[in-house]
Design a protein around this motif. Structure first.
Motif, PDB file in Angstrom:
ATOM      1  N   LEU A 187      29.984  55.394  51.308  1.00  0.00           N
ATOM      2  CA  LEU A 187      28.697  55.944  50.121  1.00  0.00           C
ATOM      3  C   LEU A 187      28.083  54.715  49.907  1.00  0.00           C
ATOM      4  O   LEU A 187      28.449  53.462  49.862  1.00  0.00           O
ATOM      5  N   SER A 188      26.576  54.849  49.877  1.00  0.00           N
ATOM      6  CA  SER A 188      25.691  53.851  49.471  1.00  0.00           C
ATOM      7  C   SER A 188      25.806  53.845  48.015  1.00  0.00           C
ATOM      8  O   SER A 188      25.795  54.806  47.188  1.00  0.00           O
ATOM      9  N   VAL A 189      25.798  52.592  47.560  1.00  0.00           N
ATOM     10  CA  VAL A 189      26.146  52.387  45.901  1.00  0.00           C
ATOM     11  C   VAL A 189      24.902  51.379  45.265  1.00  0.00           C
ATOM     12  O   VAL A 189      24.774  50.271  46.117  1.00  0.00           O
ATOM     13  N   LEU A 190      24.529  51.654  44.025  1.00  0.00           N
ATOM     14  CA  LEU A 190      23.894  50.788  43.274  1.00  0.00           C
ATOM     15  C   LEU A 190      24.680  50.415  42.255  1.00  0.00           C
ATOM     16  O   LEU A 190      24.640  51.631  41.308  1.00  0.00           O
ATOM     17  N   VAL A 191      24.956  49.298  41.760  1.00  0.00           N
ATOM     18  CA  VAL A 191      25.492  48.797  40.472  1.00  0.00           C
ATOM     19  C   VAL A 191      24.436  48.180  39.824  1.00  0.00           C
ATOM     20  O   VAL A 191      23.836  47.475  40.167  1.00  0.00           O
ATOM     21  N   ILE A 192      24.519  48.653  38.679  1.00  0.00           N
ATOM     22  CA  ILE A 192      23.556  48.114  37.617  1.00  0.00           C
ATOM     23  C   ILE A 192      24.213  47.432  36.343  1.00  0.00           C
ATOM     24  O   ILE A 192      25.399  48.014  35.831  1.00  0.00           O
ATOM     25  N   ASP A 193      23.893  46.450  35.888  1.00  0.00           N
ATOM     26  CA  ASP A 193      24.579  45.975  34.722  1.00  0.00           C
ATOM     27  C   ASP A 193      23.568  45.278  33.487  1.00  0.00           C
ATOM     28  O   ASP A 193      22.555  44.464  33.973  1.00  0.00           O
ATOM     29  N   SER A 194      23.596  45.701  32.222  1.00  0.00           N
ATOM     30  CA  SER A 194      22.478  45.089  31.479  1.00  0.00           C
ATOM     31  C   SER A 194      22.643  43.771  31.341  1.00  0.00           C
ATOM     32  O   SER A 194      21.845  43.119  30.778  1.00  0.00           O
ATOM     33  N   ASN A 195      23.679  43.105  31.558  1.00  0.00           N
ATOM     34  CA  ASN A 195      24.226  41.714  31.319  1.00  0.00           C
ATOM     35  C   ASN A 195      24.088  40.955  32.730  1.00  0.00           C
ATOM     36  O   ASN A 195      25.076  41.147  33.402  1.00  0.00           O
ATOM     37  N   GLU A 196      23.016  40.106  33.118  1.00  0.00           N
ATOM     38  CA  GLU A 196      23.099  39.395  34.230  1.00  0.00           C
ATOM     39  C   GLU A 196      24.213  38.377  34.307  1.00  0.00           C
ATOM     40  O   GLU A 196      24.511  38.075  35.526  1.00  0.00           O
ATOM     41  N   ARG A 197      24.880  37.927  33.123  1.00  0.00           N
ATOM     42  CA  ARG A 197      25.930  36.937  33.281  1.00  0.00           C
ATOM     43  C   ARG A 197      27.514  37.968  32.916  1.00  0.00           C
ATOM     44  O   ARG A 197      28.315  37.438  32.446  1.00  0.00           O
ATOM     45  N   PHE A 198      27.403  39.086  33.507  1.00  0.00           N
ATOM     46  CA  PHE A 198      28.523  39.949  33.483  1.00  0.00           C
ATOM     47  C   PHE A 198      29.871  39.282  33.930  1.00  0.00           C
ATOM     48  O   PHE A 198      30.765  39.722  33.486  1.00  0.00           O
ATOM     49  N   ARG A 199      29.720  38.472  35.023  1.00  0.00           N
ATOM     50  CA  ARG A 199      31.023  37.658  35.557  1.00  0.00           C
ATOM     51  C   ARG A 199      31.869  37.094  34.279  1.00  0.00           C
ATOM     52  O   ARG A 199      33.082  36.855  34.528  1.00  0.00           O
ATOM     53  N   ARG A 200      31.040  36.665  33.318  1.00  0.00           N
ATOM     54  CA  ARG A 200      31.624  35.890  32.285  1.00  0.00           C
ATOM     55  C   ARG A 200      31.680  36.612  31.013  1.00  0.00           C
ATOM     56  O   ARG A 200      32.168  36.096  29.825  1.00  0.00           O
ATOM     57  N   GLY A 201      30.989  37.786  30.993  1.00  0.00           N
ATOM     58  CA  GLY A 201      30.606  38.223  29.755  1.00  0.00           C
ATOM     59  C   GLY A 201      31.189  39.579  29.267  1.00  0.00           C
ATOM     60  O   GLY A 201      31.323  40.016  28.112  1.00  0.00           O
ATOM     61  N   ASN A 202      31.932  40.334  30.265  1.00  0.00           N
ATOM     62  CA  ASN A 202      32.383  41.594  29.893  1.00  0.00           C
ATOM     63  C   ASN A 202      33.969  41.561  29.795  1.00  0.00           C
ATOM     64  O   ASN A 202      34.476  40.647  29.746  1.00  0.00           O
ATOM     65  N   ASN A 203      34.316  42.577  29.118  1.00  0.00           N
ATOM     66  CA  ASN A 203      35.633  42.757  28.783  1.00  0.00           C
ATOM     67  C   ASN A 203      36.715  42.660  29.832  1.00  0.00           C
ATOM     68  O   ASN A 203      37.916  41.762  29.869  1.00  0.00           O
ATOM     69  N   THR A 204      36.236  43.004  31.270  1.00  0.00           N
ATOM     70  CA  THR A 204      37.319  42.748  32.229  1.00  0.00           C
ATOM     71  C   THR A 204      37.402  41.517  32.610  1.00  0.00           C
ATOM     72  O   THR A 204      38.367  40.814  32.924  1.00  0.00           O
ATOM     73  N   SER A 205      36.329  40.457  32.597  1.00  0.00           N
ATOM     74  CA  SER A 205      36.489  39.195  32.572  1.00  0.00           C
ATOM     75  C   SER A 205      37.064  38.236  31.648  1.00  0.00           C
ATOM     76  O   SER A 205      37.808  37.372  31.694  1.00  0.00           O
ATOM     77  N   MET A 206      36.951  38.926  30.245  1.00  0.00           N
ATOM     78  CA  MET A 206      37.631  38.388  29.074  1.00  0.00           C
ATOM     79  C   MET A 206      39.203  38.683  29.179  1.00  0.00           C
ATOM     80  O   MET A 206      40.078  38.042  28.525  1.00  0.00           O
ATOM     81  N   SER A 207      39.643  39.694  29.985  1.00  0.00           N
ATOM     82  CA  SER A 207      40.959  40.179  29.725  1.00  0.00           C
ATOM     83  C   SER A 207      42.186  39.218  30.562  1.00  0.00           C
ATOM     84  O   SER A 207      41.806  38.354  31.037  1.00  0.00           O
ATOM     85  N   THR A 208      43.414  39.461  30.338  1.00  0.00           N
ATOM     86  CA  THR A 208      44.343  38.480  31.062  1.00  0.00           C
ATOM     87  C   THR A 208      45.024  39.242  32.144  1.00  0.00           C
ATOM     88  O   THR A 208      46.028  38.819  32.307  1.00  0.00           O
ATOM     89  N   ALA A 209      44.103  40.065  32.847  1.00  0.00           N
ATOM     90  CA  ALA A 209      44.561  40.556  34.045  1.00  0.00           C
ATOM     91  C   ALA A 209      45.798  41.239  34.292  1.00  0.00           C
ATOM     92  O   ALA A 209      46.563  41.009  35.239  1.00  0.00           O
ATOM     93  N   MET A 210      46.364  42.043  33.305  1.00  0.00           N
ATOM     94  CA  MET A 210      47.640  42.550  33.483  1.00  0.00           C
ATOM     95  C   MET A 210      47.101  44.269  33.585  1.00  0.00           C
ATOM     96  O   MET A 210      46.770  44.952  33.022  1.00  0.00           O
ATOM     97  N   ILE A 211      47.976  44.436  34.913  1.00  0.00           N
ATOM     98  CA  ILE A 211      47.763  45.941  35.186  1.00  0.00           C
ATOM     99  C   ILE A 211      48.788  46.636  35.398  1.00  0.00           C
ATOM    100  O   ILE A 211      49.417  46.175  36.502  1.00  0.00           O
ATOM    101  N   PRO A 212      49.195  47.731  34.698  1.00  0.00           N
ATOM    102  CA  PRO A 212      50.345  48.373  34.942  1.00  0.00           C
ATOM    103  C   PRO A 212      50.253  49.183  36.174  1.00  0.00           C
ATOM    104  O   PRO A 212      49.453  49.889  36.530  1.00  0.00           O
ATOM    105  N   ALA A 213      51.603  49.240  36.696  1.00  0.00           N
ATOM    106  CA  ALA A 213      51.543  49.944  38.164  1.00  0.00           C
ATOM    107  C   ALA A 213      52.954  50.197  38.406  1.00  0.00           C
ATOM    108  O   ALA A 213      53.903  49.448  38.017  1.00  0.00           O
ATOM    109  N   MET A 214      53.321  51.447  38.773  1.00  0.00           N
ATOM    110  CA  MET A 214      54.677  51.782  38.656  1.00  0.00           C
ATOM    111  C   MET A 214      55.173  52.326  40.379  1.00  0.00           C
ATOM    112  O   MET A 214      54.464  53.266  40.808  1.00  0.00           O
ATOM    113  N   GLY A 215      56.273  51.830  40.618  1.00  0.00           N
ATOM    114  CA  GLY A 215      56.671  51.974  42.135  1.00  0.00           C
ATOM    115  C   GLY A 215      55.946  51.320  43.252  1.00  0.00           C
ATOM    116  O   GLY A 215      56.072  51.495  44.299  1.00  0.00           O
ATOM    117  N   THR A 216      55.482  49.975  42.895  1.00  0.00           N
ATOM    118  CA  THR A 216      54.844  49.098  43.717  1.00  0.00           C
ATOM    119  C   THR A 216      55.581  48.246  44.829  1.00  0.00           C
ATOM    120  O   THR A 216      56.915  48.142  44.163  1.00  0.00           O
TER     121      THR A 216
END
Ligand SMILES: Cc1cc2nc3c(=O)[nH]c(=O)nc-3n(C[C@H](O)[C@H](O)[C@H](O)COP(=O)(O)OP(=O)(O)OC[C@H]3O[C@@H](n4cnc5c(N)ncnc54)[C@H](O)[C@@H]3O)c2cc1C
Length: 458
Positions: A31-60
């Protein structure tokens, strides 16, 4: 839609947090994709960037390597217990089932250096299932996702650009309206993923839906203004669990960085100014935020020893707390109490009590049963404040992350993920299991992209 005249992207992803998973996955599917974000500094500004990168997964494979037997059913049973059975079972089931594929895809397709967190088990999880990356850095995780998106020829990223409207014709998404510094723009689109997070940054919505935490520090993205709620509702979407949120009882002061809850799970405890504990900290960092609101004015302190300090030093957030001068030391309880301004007799008594609970000589009256080792030797204190991290209510979604109306119909081509969607944490703060935020952000994005790919490519 007349496919011959169509000149827009196959998928617009609004929000470059967890939404980037959808972008990369959809592009892989052609698929062709357009990503938009209202924050040009999203790499350091959004919640995903602020998180402690804990992702639950079951059976890995990471769990199998450690001899851990886990399954989607185990996770659903844990969610059931944590929420009292009232949660978004449809989304939770899909997420539980896709979690292994998601985490292994993040490793194999995005290049994340995934490992299983085995030092301790977060409250409510029956086994070790939080997968993470070195340093537990959400910013590093998001950066890898953003790089993968930037490299893909089918993906365009446009910032700053704010989604203001999703257009639909005959129940099918037909385009979006975005706002850019050059003015508003209409773009035709076959599908849209709302990945704009929740409404934690809107104090009126927080006051309306979750008054118990309204006075706490908000510690999330300023761009979480509830845009998905407004846009979804304008298309007739149903909303669920608007009172649900993730709080955190351990925002370290003065740096306002996260003192990881690993401090507690390794055996630390929290006291008020009188040096005594005021609840069961191990019930969960999310619900404990509201409990500690009563002590927000005078402050609370997490008490640890050198063993716990060393065990937490792998967390980037904790290192930042140390660098910010947030850890105060004392040779013993009364020395530490005088340093931080807490009642020495109270702290000494609390220390002795917790040693007794740890050894099993007596039972903690608050019901805490997870203690780790007793605290010994030099002691340290971290002053903490309760905070609101993100909201967990939002647009109702089905098993494919499609936005659902009150009638049960879907808006064809409209998806929601992460804080934009109704999460899997039930009501209030107590249903939040560590990792539920990223699981819904990354997982629903993955599910949405997979569905959009199948729907558009037959
Ligand atoms: C300190 C902290 C630690 C956390 N740790 C964890 C953890 O370890 N595990 C876990 O599961 N969860 C954790 N969480 C929660 C988790 O970070 C969030 O649940 C998750 O990242 C939300 O992802 P999202 O994609 O919905 O939102 P975000 O990552 O915030 O992305 C939303 C994006 O949308 C953009 N946006 C907003 N409105 C618009 C609009 N109208 N148009 C265009 N763009 C828009 C924003 O700028 C933003 O970039 C943590 C949260 C915090 C604050």
């Amino acid at each position: 839609m007349d496919t011959d005249d169509f000149a827009g992207p196959d998928l617009v992803v609004a929000g470059a947090g967890g939404g980037l998973v959808a972008a990369v996955r959809a592009a892989e599917l052609g698929l062709s994709v357009l990503v938009i974000d209202s924050n040009e500094r999203f790499r350091r500004g959004n919640n995903t960037s602020m998180s402690t990168a804990m992702i639950p997964a079951m059976g890995t494979r990471y769990q199998r390597e450690q001899g851990i037997d886990d399954s989607p059913e185990n996770f659903l049973s844990d969610v059931d217990k944590k929420t009292g059975g009232d949660f978004n079972r449809v989304a939770a089931t899909s997420l539980a089932e896709v979690s292994t594929e998601l985490v292994e895809w993040l490793a194999d397709h995005v290049g994340l250096e995934i490992s299983l967190m085995t030092d301790f088990i977060y409250p409510g999880h029956s086994v070790a299932r939080c997968h993470t990356i070195p340093g537990h850095s959400g910013a590093a995780m998001l950066s890898s996702l953003a790089s993968a998106a930037e490299k893909h020829e089918l993906i365009d990223i446009l910032t700053p650009a704010t989604l203001t409207e999703v257009q639909a014709t005959d129940g099918q998404v037909s385009g979006v309206v975005i706002s850019t510094p050059d003015g508003p723009e209409e773009i035709p689109a076959r599908a849209v993923l709302l990945a704009t997070n929740g409404y934690g940054a809107d104090p009126r919505l927080v006051e309306r839906y979750m008054p118990e935490i309204a006075g706490a520090i908000y510690y999330g993205s300023e761009h979480s203004r509830g845009d998905a709620l407004r846009i979804g509702e304008s298309l007739g979407a149903a909303v669920d669990f608007l009172d649900a949120y993730q709080g955190h009882a351990a925002l370290a002061m003065p740096s306002a960085m996260l003192a990881t809850w690993a401090t507690i799970m390794h055996g630390g405890f929290m006291v008020g100014r009188d040096g005594t504990r005021y609840g069961n900290e191990a019930s969960g960092y999310s619900e404990y935020a509201a409990v500690s609101m009563a002590h927000a004015a005078e402050g609370s302190w997490i008490i640890i020893d050198e063993r716990i300090y060393d065990a937490c030093s792998g967390f980037q957030d904790f290192k930042d707390v140390i660098d910010g001068g947030g850890v105060k030391w004392g040779d013993n309880a009364s020395d530490l109490a005088l340093t931080i301004g807490v009642d020495p007799a109270g702290l000494q008594q609390t220390l002795e009590d917790t040693r007794s609970y740890t050894s099993g000589a007596s039972k903690d009256p608050t019901g805490r049963s997870v203690w780790g080792e007793p605290l010994t030797g030099r002691l340290a204190a971290i002053r903490v404040q309760p905070a609101l991290f993100h909201t967990q209510g939002g647009l109702r979604v089905d098993e494919h992350a499609r936005v659902v109306k009150e009638s049960g119909d879907v808006v064809q081509g409209l998806y929601a993920a992460g804080g934009a969607a109704a999460g899997i944490s039930g009501h209030g703060a107590a249903g939040y299991l560590a990792g539920n935020g990223l699981l819904t952000a990354l997982g629903l994005s993955y599910i949405a992209a997979t569905h959009a790919g199948a729907a558009q490519q037959g």
